[in-house]
Design a protein around this motif. Sequence first.
Motif, short mmCIF file in Angstrom:
data_model
loop_
_atom_site.label_atom_id
_atom_site.label_comp_id
_atom_site.label_asym_id
_atom_site.label_seq_id
_atom_site.Cartn_x
_atom_site.Cartn_y
_atom_site.Cartn_z
N GLY A 1 12.00 27.29 21.50
CA GLY A 1 10.88 26.76 22.14
C GLY A 1 11.19 25.30 22.75
N GLU A 2 11.77 24.61 21.94
CA GLU A 2 12.53 23.47 22.31
C GLU A 2 13.64 23.54 23.53
OE1 GLU A 2 12.49 20.89 18.20
OE2 GLU A 2 14.17 22.23 18.78
N TYR A 3 14.27 24.47 23.65
CA TYR A 3 15.08 24.75 24.64
C TYR A 3 14.31 25.24 26.04
CZ TYR A 3 19.63 25.73 27.13
OH TYR A 3 20.59 25.67 27.88
N ALA A 4 13.22 25.92 25.81
CA ALA A 4 12.36 26.28 26.85
C ALA A 4 11.68 25.08 27.61
CB ALA A 4 11.40 27.10 26.49
N GLU A 5 11.36 23.80 26.86
CA GLU A 5 10.97 22.67 27.54
C GLU A 5 12.07 21.94 28.36
OE1 GLU A 5 9.39 20.13 24.52
OE2 GLU A 5 8.74 21.65 23.24
N PHE A 6 13.41 22.10 28.00
CA PHE A 6 14.49 21.64 28.55
C PHE A 6 14.46 22.22 30.12
CE2 PHE A 6 19.12 22.75 29.67
CZ PHE A 6 19.50 21.55 30.03
N ARG B 1 7.87 33.65 22.73
CA ARG B 1 6.61 33.47 21.98
C ARG B 1 6.95 33.71 20.48
NH1 ARG B 1 2.01 36.66 23.07
NH2 ARG B 1 2.19 36.05 25.21
N TRP C 1 20.01 15.85 27.57
CA TRP C 1 18.56 15.53 27.89
C TRP C 1 17.64 14.99 26.81
CZ3 TRP C 1 14.49 18.79 25.80
CH2 TRP C 1 13.32 18.75 26.38
N ALA D 1 12.02 23.87 31.24
CA ALA D 1 10.72 23.51 32.39
C ALA D 1 10.80 22.26 33.03
CB ALA D 1 9.41 23.77 31.39
N ASP D 2 11.68 21.49 32.29
CA ASP D 2 12.01 19.88 32.66
C ASP D 2 12.91 19.95 33.87
OD1 ASP D 2 11.02 17.24 32.71
OD2 ASP D 2 12.67 16.71 31.67
N TYR E 1 21.76 19.69 26.91
CA TYR E 1 20.53 19.76 26.41
C TYR E 1 20.62 18.54 25.58
CZ TYR E 1 16.70 20.28 23.16
OH TYR E 1 15.63 20.34 22.34
N ALA F 1 9.79 31.42 19.44
CA ALA F 1 9.93 30.05 19.73
C ALA F 1 10.59 29.27 18.85
CB ALA F 1 8.43 29.53 19.88
#
Lengths: 431, 431, 431, 431
Positions: free
Chosen positions: B229-234, B288, B309, B236-237, B306, B291
């Motif tokens: 889940g945290e990696y998905a934020e990376f 999901r 970031w 998305a950013d 990562y 995550a």
Amino acid sequence: MTASILTGAEAALGERFRSTRRRTLGLIAPLTPEDMMVQSCPEASPAKWHLAHTAWFFESFILREFLPGYRIFNRDFEWLFNSYYQTFAHFPEKKLRSSFSRPGIEEILSYREHVDAGIERLLEVGPDREALLRIELGVNHEEQHQELLLTDILHAFSTNPLRPAYRDLGSPASNPATGPAAELSFAEFEGGLRDVGHAGNGFSFDNERPRHRTWLEPFALASRLVTCGEYAEFIADGGYKRPELWLSAGWDAVQQNGWKAPLYWSEHEGNSEDGRRIFTLRGERSLRDQATAPVGQVSYFEADAYARWAGHRLPTEFEWEVAASGLTVDGNLLESENLMPVPVGNPQQSQSPAQQWGDCWEWTASAYLGYPGFQALPGTLGEYNGKFMSGQMILRGGSCVTPKSHIRASYRNFLSPETRWQFSGIRLAKS
Amino acid sequence: MTASILTGAEAALGERFRSTRRRTLGLIAPLTPEDMMVQSCPEASPAKWHLAHTAWFFESFILREFLPGYRIFNRDFEWLFNSYYQTFAHFPEKKLRSSFSRPGIEEILSYREHVDAGIERLLEVGPDREALLRIELGVNHEEQHQELLLTDILHAFSTNPLRPAYRDLGSPASNPATGPAAELSFAEFEGGLRDVGHAGNGFSFDNERPRHRTWLEPFALASRLVTCGEYAEFIADGGYKRPELWLSAGWDAVQQNGWKAPLYWSEHEGNSEDGRRIFTLRGERSLRDQATAPVGQVSYFEADAYARWAGHRLPTEFEWEVAASGLTVDGNLLESENLMPVPVGNPQQSQSPAQQWGDCWEWTASAYLGYPGFQALPGTLGEYNGKFMSGQMILRGGSCVTPKSHIRASYRNFLSPETRWQFSGIRLAKS
Amino acid sequence: MTASILTGAEAALGERFRSTRRRTLGLIAPLTPEDMMVQSCPEASPAKWHLAHTAWFFESFILREFLPGYRIFNRDFEWLFNSYYQTFAHFPEKKLRSSFSRPGIEEILSYREHVDAGIERLLEVGPDREALLRIELGVNHEEQHQELLLTDILHAFSTNPLRPAYRDLGSPASNPATGPAAELSFAEFEGGLRDVGHAGNGFSFDNERPRHRTWLEPFALASRLVTCGEYAEFIADGGYKRPELWLSAGWDAVQQNGWKAPLYWSEHEGNSEDGRRIFTLRGERSLRDQATAPVGQVSYFEADAYARWAGHRLPTEFEWEVAASGLTVDGNLLESENLMPVPVGNPQQSQSPAQQWGDCWEWTASAYLGYPGFQALPGTLGEYNGKFMSGQMILRGGSCVTPKSHIRASYRNFLSPETRWQFSGIRLAKS
Amino acid sequence: MTASILTGAEAALGERFRSTRRRTLGLIAPLTPEDMMVQSCPEASPAKWHLAHTAWFFESFILREFLPGYRIFNRDFEWLFNSYYQTFAHFPEKKLRSSFSRPGIEEILSYREHVDAGIERLLEVGPDREALLRIELGVNHEEQHQELLLTDILHAFSTNPLRPAYRDLGSPASNPATGPAAELSFAEFEGGLRDVGHAGNGFSFDNERPRHRTWLEPFALASRLVTCGEYAEFIADGGYKRPELWLSAGWDAVQQNGWKAPLYWSEHEGNSEDGRRIFTLRGERSLRDQATAPVGQVSYFEADAYARWAGHRLPTEFEWEVAASGLTVDGNLLESENLMPVPVGNPQQSQSPAQQWGDCWEWTASAYLGYPGFQALPGTLGEYNGKFMSGQMILRGGSCVTPKSHIRASYRNFLSPETRWQFSGIRLAKS
């Protein structure tokens, strides 16, 4: 795809369908499920893939369209076993075929049975003309993959360091390739306006049509194929070291790939007196035993260089076709009684030129292009042949792994000039 | 190769040998002979090869030398299943391993039984100290290949368009990776002169020795691994689109390979609301559902980007080792009761930092080099580790496919920084 | 970028700026406009590009920001001569630099004059501290490109079949590389906690900082560099044919690239008694004449293999730095009176170890990584060094084409381990 | 090499020699020494190399053999400027030509003068028939390199990010390529037995001979070449996204190279209303301005796909030759008064089909093979054409950079089907 007249032909076609499908199963009898996974060069596919793709062809182009109520065996197979039909469905990269451990061989064989049952049902209910033509095409398609399956297994086994034999039929002493080769002579042919291409009776691919006129100058064809022994003389005479014998692209291929002999020739380790070895579907043989057998697994570039060294040239595809047009299809083909399947020497044929059929495909000096007025099949099946008409050379005559029922005088095989994994050999010509 | 004290250790070693060999057979239980042929990337080997090579190791380095009267199973196997020991025998190109349809799986299993019997006989007759040390090495070698076998099968299945599961344990709802992730904190450590490297009790590889001093500045390690889940934020950013976050060679890798996410992440076709999918040994899962599971199959370059970031950095191998040195080996490793084998989230461990063991290997900021005074094992076994000491980065801590018996605080794994096929994840650090 | 104290330093910095810029022009004096177009390997750039890029650096990072009213010379040059600063502007692919026939050399020289005038104006109006620091950085940057310019021209001339000399200073008889080499001994150093990294006075790059503690075991360094004559013995002893001497990746490089000797060594055609030839900036020399000169243009892999063959090892970067920290910078560097610029033998230095400075960069066994607490420069200039911290090894000490003003004990050069186009040589170490 | 009758032809040949050599010097007038160093793609050579190689041809094949007492200009040039004649001397790798900064341009021009003086002396002393034929061949060879020089400079400038113009002749408003294109119609031709190949008067290359019979079916040729505007419609209709329009190898080329338009077409950055730009020897032009100019720099694959999209096909080389055989050589060729040199639209020619000569070479559907009875020139000059007879397609008719004196109805140009750097365009045909 075909111009054959099929009235009352369902029965014959049904029998041809059944025997062809049976032969495919016969070809894999010596193979293990693991053997059928190997994909050892970019040209090749795993044997299992050939089994599945030929079923896919019948399902996709015949059963789906012509058999009411046909149940698709597995929706995923529609794209999984598509080879290259862009307008039918997407397809996996060719090199991934070696990853298809699932579906397993049992499931593939069930797929084939499911398809076989469908074709039988269709034959019972009475297919229309188009369906019959497509079944005939499917049978010819399967025959092509029979040849490829054996070609690919030979390559697979050649890259296995243990060098297993596909079929070991005992002592090489029984090999007709031993003994002195028949002397090479040339059969002469008159020139003039000739008709070439498929004449209209029986099956043909779209790329053999339309029959058309061409002008030929007088020419002569060698009485047989070039032998391994003769090719060894070319090597001994520095054939692979003399750029003046080669096309420029051929010389580049020699340098870049380090070619020093045909694909499956090697030096025997540890026993120098025994000399060169040639790997075949019967396992490794000595050059001495194969000396009068036709040389195979040479590229167009090697065939062309050999011909130049020999002071001759390769025939054009129409010279070959004109010479073959009066001959009966007979020779060392897949149905031969003495199935090896390896090229053999000293053909006993009474026809001239001899060895026109079987043993090895014969590289011609003709590029693979469409005939004047060429029309690809309509729809997706138009991708079968037409889109490959660039960068390839024509080969004629079939090989020891070509089904006898498959080959004819107008048949056009085509390969890139650097290709060596096929049973591709050399017939000399002169003007 | 080892500094373990083996007095009276034969019995224990024999049991460890047997259980390790049994576990290997357990791992292949879900696989077909065809699955065991697939070699789907340059890093991987077919499962069948892993089975044969681990037998080869015992035969080549133990039975041949230490068991009088041992009969070599097959002379060809001596070089056929040699991986990379230049001073032992020649060996086939790695990529050819997918062509080894022969010997078949039954013969490989017989080979293993033959070797097992040999080791049992050696244990009975009483091996000397060197033989015992080598058996211990062979067991550890086999454990490494257990991990590789599962890693390679995951890749093999990921390239099969049908995406089969190695093991399907039912509903993802039972997956501890669901639910909110534990909050990330940092555990602080003092600096100073520390001893690192293997301490001298029990088995270790040569590259963990000698134990030596190193100076550390104060540092802090994240309380757990970075989650999917945290990696998905990376992502998305814009993580994969911002060169300033990447090492230069990493940015080149992103561009050349078209990286947009970890290796086994994909977009779900035809169902956009379900979003990203992650392929695992349990089959395809939704992001999901995963995550809070640790992200794996990322390269060093991705781990480093990562961390940048996130405003932190990767730990050095000695920071990791010092933090791990007081901890009990426990976590989501290959022996865990709830074997998945997939990384899981929300570690219940009472130790700090958590997840130090298992789930995913942790990329460190340290290059793989020899310790001061490093001595490779004498002879051929010196090739085991030493010759790979260039161009690779250290990973620590083991993964969900690492046997629990195999890992320890001083254990050094190493991979090229662009490698992604391993269970390789991210732990953050700061100064 | 620097921690130098600049109070009252404008004058000195101005003089350093001017002399550095003049030296660059001196280096191209022997070159034609056509010579300055050649880019003969991926590591290299055309000399013309070096001239333009160093001007670009002053314009982009100093004049644009710090000189009010500065007129950009040419808007297109802002991206055309950007090397790799992703956050500054886009930039052309490196390999395209050989296509930049326009702007012509005259325009490039005008660009340099325009920039020179700008810097002079800035120095007159009184730059602030940051501007002074950046000018100092720009001067150091230009010195790096002086070295690269000569390195690249040597490669360019080596690929010209006519093998022109950059500078021919007459008879090789005047070459101090002739005569017997000084005997090799080892200087011993104590171990313990040491401070390494830049100490705080004068200029340094960000990658030399922060100064920090490290623990060293006792070690010894060879009294001089390995000579061409000694390296020839390694070759004669089968050095390039024995895999056991090499790192695995090094052996792969030997096989794939066909390495048989250092980059510029060749066999003399047609005169076997004269033996090997070595191409240098003074043209082609015989190995006999260069026998006592340090060997250069070897990769890390070759340096490592040589050290293993010799029974020793390469030093770590901190061993080297500790040994160098008490020495005066002096040796065969770019300012030497007897500028060759080629490595020379029999160093007359009174310092120990000798040849610590100049002749050839010395490969160390240390990977290029950030020091504990490393901080890249803020902003775009942070891309200068930090983003290259993966996959490279550290070299120390400068070479015969490194400006004397440029090198120091804490200076870190870094290259990929397979790189051979630099003046990179070998110093042995032992524990 | 030629069948021309040369009685009393020395004077005319001398004048042709001089004017051709002068034209070469005229072509380089806009270039700097740096421009003449650029080699920007594998097909191209630096302009300086063209200057030297054409001198080398006269020296190697004429002066060395036929002028008594001729002094070789520089022994090294014998192999340095050999292009590909394996039986003459060794030669450097083609890609190294961009490293030949030495000899400098002045020395190359001296070489040319030296050779010119030699030829003049030979003409004075009276060359024999073979020498005259070779001078004639050398002139034709130089004309080929004039075309290549301009083709290569266009590519060189296209890869320079500043996109300089070779020649800027002012406002595009004077460009005859503006205005509506002439309507496309088809000129019809009868079939039958035709003679093709060079008829025997004047110079020809060996690959145009022998004249021979061929059978043609009735056919029709388009009245002019396909324009940029028409080609833009093909793109707008998804031409580069529809695999069914392409040969299989062509579709692979589209995917692998990311082709989306002809080689020199680009999107104008920052000004979307202006749309596409086309780079030419006159600099960058808008598609709007070039809309009626013939499209060029397309591969065979693109020409073939366009023809399929348009519902037509490409002509065979003999259809083209028969249609051209009655026409006067006239069109937008290198000698045109309104030399651009760029393709122009709206040909004012009164001949039908129009634009048969000049503007762009016309891809044909014929592979480059030897004619029946083809004999290469004897000796080294036999390598001129014959060894390239594989893997290439025939182009006919010359382009805007082909000297008018060079082209004729039987002239055969040949290129690999993926080649795009030439002025290669499209004429439609139908049966």
